[in-house]
Design an enzyme around this catalytic site. Sequence first.
Site, PDB file in Angstrom:
ATOM      1  N   ASP A 238       0.819  -1.213   0.000  1.00  0.00           N
ATOM      2  CA  ASP A 238       0.000   0.000   0.000  1.00  0.00           C
ATOM      3  C   ASP A 238       0.852   1.261   0.000  1.00  0.00           C
ATOM      4  O   ASP A 238       2.072   1.209   0.186  1.00  0.00           O
ATOM      5  CB  ASP A 238      -0.976   0.000   1.197  1.00  0.00           C
ATOM      6  CG  ASP A 238      -0.322  -0.423   2.512  1.00  0.00           C
ATOM      7  OD1 ASP A 238       0.918  -0.349   2.611  1.00  0.00           O
ATOM      8  OD2 ASP A 238      -1.053  -0.824   3.434  1.00  0.00           O
TER       9      ASP A 238
ATOM     10  N   HIS B 213      -7.390  -4.482  10.153  1.00  0.00           N
ATOM     11  CA  HIS B 213      -7.109  -4.317   8.721  1.00  0.00           C
ATOM     12  C   HIS B 213      -5.807  -5.014   8.330  1.00  0.00           C
ATOM     13  O   HIS B 213      -4.886  -5.146   9.139  1.00  0.00           O
ATOM     14  CB  HIS B 213      -7.116  -2.841   8.293  1.00  0.00           C
ATOM     15  CG  HIS B 213      -5.956  -2.019   8.740  1.00  0.00           C
ATOM     16  ND1 HIS B 213      -6.039  -0.648   8.912  1.00  0.00           N
ATOM     17  CD2 HIS B 213      -4.663  -2.333   9.030  1.00  0.00           C
ATOM     18  CE1 HIS B 213      -4.859  -0.182   9.282  1.00  0.00           C
ATOM     19  NE2 HIS B 213      -4.012  -1.184   9.360  1.00  0.00           N
TER      20      HIS B 213
HETATM   21  P1  PGA Z   1       2.072  -1.021  12.455  1.00  0.00           P
HETATM   22  O1  PGA Z   1       0.867  -1.017  11.423  1.00  0.00           O
HETATM   23  O2  PGA Z   1       3.007  -2.083  11.977  1.00  0.00           O
HETATM   24  O3  PGA Z   1       2.669   0.357  12.352  1.00  0.00           O
HETATM   25  O4  PGA Z   1       1.501  -1.319  13.783  1.00  0.00           O
HETATM   26  C1  PGA Z   1       0.335  -2.223  11.008  1.00  0.00           C
HETATM   27  C2  PGA Z   1      -0.911  -1.971  10.208  1.00  0.00           C
HETATM   28  O5  PGA Z   1      -1.606  -0.972  10.476  1.00  0.00           O
HETATM   29  O6  PGA Z   1      -1.223  -2.781   9.315  1.00  0.00           O
END
Ligand code: PGA
Length: 250
Positions: free
Chosen positions: A67, A138
Amino acid sequence: MRIYIEKDYDAMSRRAATVIAGEILHNPACVLGLATGSTPEGAYKYLVDWHKQGLLSFKDVLSVNLDEYVGLAPSHDQSYRYFMQSNLFDHVDIVPENTRVPDGLTKAPAAFCADYDAYIRSLGYVDMQLLGIGRNGHIGFNEPGDCFVKETHVVDLAESTIDANARFFASRDDVPKQAISMGMGAIMGAKKILLAASGEEKADAILGAVTGTISPRCPGSILQLHPNVVVIVDEAAGSKLRAAGVSVCG
Ligand code: PGA
């Protein structure tokens, strides 16, 4: 699913890095689906270290990222292209042309997303997809909703995601409100999936992904339908799995 609960963030990172390195050593021309965020940072450090020690080469690896924020240029220090360059690509021997991150500045998002999916299909999908998970469940930026979206698409970020990511920006208002995210088709098309998480705030999302009802309300729950998923979490993120008595490998 094979589930590993490691004692802390560093042990989780090292275990995740060994799985990725194993994939590259087994298939030096593999296609890696890569993720950004706090979760994979530690694993990327291990991979860079092992590359510097001469243990690992990325020269034939192809990568496709999950993404990117809409509106951020690759030079923006919170863009996911910038993250990938500074945490991994600039420190290993991957060929720049072999790395793909969605273009957050595209003027033709629909065509861009269709091309991104076509490229992933042309590669025969990715060999190993690395995933973090949001507090809301998510994966990529596939936010909770009424249906799973198959294609790469433009997403309106959930308020909870904007809150969670505000820590990286000068203010909450600076967090982009949209992103381009791989859809569930590309993610579930991966031959192998590695889901990593750390911290107590991820414990519910991990429990939902591993044992919850399979529903777009918890996007990570779709992974229960994939035949080859490795889950690597630290004790805090795995605490609800332990409490629920879910069987783990380590
Ligand atoms: P993070 O984000 O690794 O910064 O906790 C993971 C995500 O939101 O998919």
